[in-house]
Design an enzyme around this catalytic site. Sequence first.
Site, short mmCIF file in Angstrom:
data_model
loop_
_atom_site.label_atom_id
_atom_site.label_comp_id
_atom_site.label_asym_id
_atom_site.label_seq_id
_atom_site.Cartn_x
_atom_site.Cartn_y
_atom_site.Cartn_z
N ARG A 67 -84.23 -19.16 67.68
CA ARG A 67 -83.29 -18.13 67.22
C ARG A 67 -83.93 -16.74 67.27
O ARG A 67 -83.61 -15.92 68.11
CB ARG A 67 -82.81 -18.45 65.80
CG ARG A 67 -81.57 -17.69 65.35
CD ARG A 67 -81.76 -16.22 65.04
NE ARG A 67 -82.68 -15.98 63.92
CZ ARG A 67 -83.01 -14.77 63.49
NH1 ARG A 67 -82.52 -13.70 64.08
NH2 ARG A 67 -83.87 -14.63 62.51
N ASP A 68 -84.87 -16.48 66.41
CA ASP A 68 -85.43 -15.13 66.31
C ASP A 68 -86.18 -14.74 67.57
O ASP A 68 -86.21 -13.58 67.97
CB ASP A 68 -86.36 -15.07 65.08
CG ASP A 68 -86.63 -13.65 64.63
OD1 ASP A 68 -85.97 -12.73 65.12
OD2 ASP A 68 -87.54 -13.47 63.79
N HIS A 128 -92.98 -13.58 56.91
CA HIS A 128 -92.48 -13.53 58.28
C HIS A 128 -92.99 -12.25 58.93
O HIS A 128 -92.42 -11.18 58.74
CB HIS A 128 -90.94 -13.55 58.21
CG HIS A 128 -90.24 -13.53 59.52
ND1 HIS A 128 -89.46 -14.58 59.97
CD2 HIS A 128 -90.14 -12.58 60.48
CE1 HIS A 128 -88.94 -14.27 61.14
NE2 HIS A 128 -89.32 -13.06 61.48
N HIS A 150 -94.46 -9.77 62.10
CA HIS A 150 -94.29 -9.46 63.53
C HIS A 150 -95.59 -8.88 64.09
O HIS A 150 -96.41 -8.33 63.36
CB HIS A 150 -93.12 -8.49 63.72
CG HIS A 150 -91.80 -9.20 63.74
ND1 HIS A 150 -90.96 -9.18 64.82
CD2 HIS A 150 -91.21 -9.97 62.82
CE1 HIS A 150 -89.89 -9.91 64.56
NE2 HIS A 150 -90.01 -10.40 63.35
N CYS A 201 -86.94 -6.49 70.18
CA CYS A 201 -85.62 -5.94 70.43
C CYS A 201 -85.66 -5.09 71.69
O CYS A 201 -86.47 -4.17 71.79
CB CYS A 201 -85.17 -5.10 69.24
SG CYS A 201 -83.61 -4.27 69.55
N ASN A 211 -92.49 -11.90 67.27
CA ASN A 211 -92.88 -12.57 66.03
C ASN A 211 -94.33 -13.01 66.10
O ASN A 211 -94.87 -13.22 67.19
CB ASN A 211 -92.01 -13.81 65.81
CG ASN A 211 -90.59 -13.46 65.45
OD1 ASN A 211 -90.28 -13.11 64.32
ND2 ASN A 211 -89.70 -13.51 66.44
MG MG Z 1 -88.74 -12.13 63.28
#
Ligand code: MG
Length: 299
Positions: free
Chosen positions: A20-21, A212, A214, A245, A254
């Site tokens: 997903r991410d 979480h 990055h 992005c 990530n």
């Molecule tokens: Mg992320």
Amino acid sequence: MKTTWMEIPKSVSIFEVCPRDGLQPEPVFIPTEKKIELVNRLTDAGCTRIEATSFVHPKWVPQMADARAVLAGIRRKPGVTYSALIPNMRGLELAIEAGLDEVVTIVSTSESHNRKNLNCAPEETLRQIEEINRVARQNNVRVRSYIATVFGCPIEGAMPPEKALEFALALESFGAYEVSLGDTTGMASPIQAFEIPLLIKAKLTRASLAVHYHQHEGIEHACNLASLQAGIRVFDGAAGGLGGCPYAPGATGNARTETIVDMFHRMGIDTGIDAAKLRSAGDYAQTLSTLLHMHPETE
Ligand code: MG
């Protein structure tokens, strides 16, 4: 003389977000069967918590338009939790229809970032998440909640840790079983990565706390280590280090799960994951990425 410099847990839990991410920002549509293959490989590697897709409107995230087909196509191994990110109640309905037993919500502490991401103020998003929790509970679906921009916002800059604390407590009171503190664009310092989780963990009474991070040239792993020292036992990562992005050059991938797992294994901390198989799944994930090959190295 003290011979250990911190409490080393026997094991930690890894929350794998690549499908997903990691894939969400990819500008070229990745065929459904390849997404299914990625989830299956992560399952085979021993990942027990996989964020498999997102039920967001395809107009906003076309890459996740095949969420239903991905969930119908994966081999669901008993004992493995497959989840989907949902932006709203409609997303929850679709997740329930798809037979998921866990959904993931997101809210930013930064008003500007939340408006950009979800088109409303954070307080409005929190109200929606409260309602999502209510309906999820009735359907025996567990809710995990991200808080984004905890360690800084690319638009607003520094963010007060108290805001993240306030949101974490709200999310716990709504029913989230776990809150994940997101460093949305790789801005966290290891000091923040120690202090903020420590502050929040001390106040939560029921929900577990995850981090979480990055990428920022490896600092993300210093942050994971600092959070381990703060007592965090759940770490988010994306196989292959995917993510970012395409419209924001500052947004990085990530934290790479392979490195997280290798680091913990070297420390004698069990993750339940087969490092070699994970590496192969991460390599496969990288072959699916166009974005990875678009990043100018010298930017
Ligand atoms: Mg992320």
